[in-house]
Scaffold this motif. Sequence first.
Motif, PDB file in Angstrom:
ATOM      1  N   SER A  51     190.747  65.699  61.804  1.00  0.00           N
ATOM      2  CA  SER A  51     189.506  65.815  61.315  1.00  0.00           C
ATOM      3  C   SER A  51     189.504  66.106  59.710  1.00  0.00           C
ATOM      4  O   SER A  51     188.508  66.041  58.849  1.00  0.00           O
ATOM      5  N   VAL A  52     190.782  66.568  59.067  1.00  0.00           N
ATOM      6  CA  VAL A  52     190.814  66.872  57.794  1.00  0.00           C
ATOM      7  C   VAL A  52     191.818  66.090  57.202  1.00  0.00           C
ATOM      8  O   VAL A  52     192.884  66.189  57.284  1.00  0.00           O
ATOM      9  N   ARG A  53     191.481  65.215  56.498  1.00  0.00           N
ATOM     10  CA  ARG A  53     192.424  64.334  55.810  1.00  0.00           C
ATOM     11  C   ARG A  53     192.491  64.411  54.448  1.00  0.00           C
ATOM     12  O   ARG A  53     192.161  64.930  53.789  1.00  0.00           O
ATOM     13  N   ASP A  54     193.754  63.665  53.998  1.00  0.00           N
ATOM     14  CA  ASP A  54     193.914  63.889  52.336  1.00  0.00           C
ATOM     15  C   ASP A  54     194.316  65.219  52.018  1.00  0.00           C
ATOM     16  O   ASP A  54     193.740  65.638  51.033  1.00  0.00           O
ATOM     17  N   VAL A  55     195.298  65.720  52.706  1.00  0.00           N
ATOM     18  CA  VAL A  55     195.495  67.079  52.155  1.00  0.00           C
ATOM     19  C   VAL A  55     196.717  67.117  51.403  1.00  0.00           C
ATOM     20  O   VAL A  55     197.702  66.579  51.446  1.00  0.00           O
ATOM     21  N   ASP A  56     196.531  68.142  50.438  1.00  0.00           N
ATOM     22  CA  ASP A  56     197.633  68.439  49.563  1.00  0.00           C
ATOM     23  C   ASP A  56     198.476  69.683  49.807  1.00  0.00           C
ATOM     24  O   ASP A  56     199.776  69.456  49.301  1.00  0.00           O
TER      25      ASP A  56
END
Length: 194
Positions: A51-56
């Motif tokens: 559900s939470v994409r493109d995480v640094d």
Amino acid sequence: MKVIVIGATGTIGVGVVAALEGRHEVVRASRGGSVKVDLDDAGSIDALFASVRDVDAVVCAAANAPLTPIERLTDEDVAAGLRSKLLGQVSLVRRALREVRDDGSITLTAGTFVDHIPGSAVGAIVNSGLEGFVRSAAPEMPRGIRLNVVSPGWIQETLDNLGLKGYQGTPMSEVAQTYAKVVEGTMRGQTLVP
């Protein structure tokens, strides 16, 4: 950066969110929040990353180990401490590897206590295990991902809430800045004690 803070509603998590929020997009995750995750449930960790994409960066400020005196310690107490705080964070790292962007960061939480605390045997196993895991796994992290662990002792606000001598603990703001330093820094395989 987009940073997931797991355990965002706990004492450490609230401080970490406050330390990062002005400079980064912070996703607050916890067992009871709008973004749910439970380190005891690998499926919920998978659902979080779905559900939470493109995480640094991922910061884990969740999980604890019981304070149980050794003569009352059961096999289940030991297993529960290992399962939640140690194995749960190891599971988180394994899953985060697939989702954190190149050159990203994963920060775990252990604990450091100078003086003996009655009932801390399970916590000692877990905290030492986390520090050893980070030290050994960090060189193997792919794509430049950095892995570190923050190992706070007693936090001033926690001691105050317990009716103990808060001045003997580290202020939450100082602990939170240590997490921010790790997320924004370049260190790898380190155990940082605020």
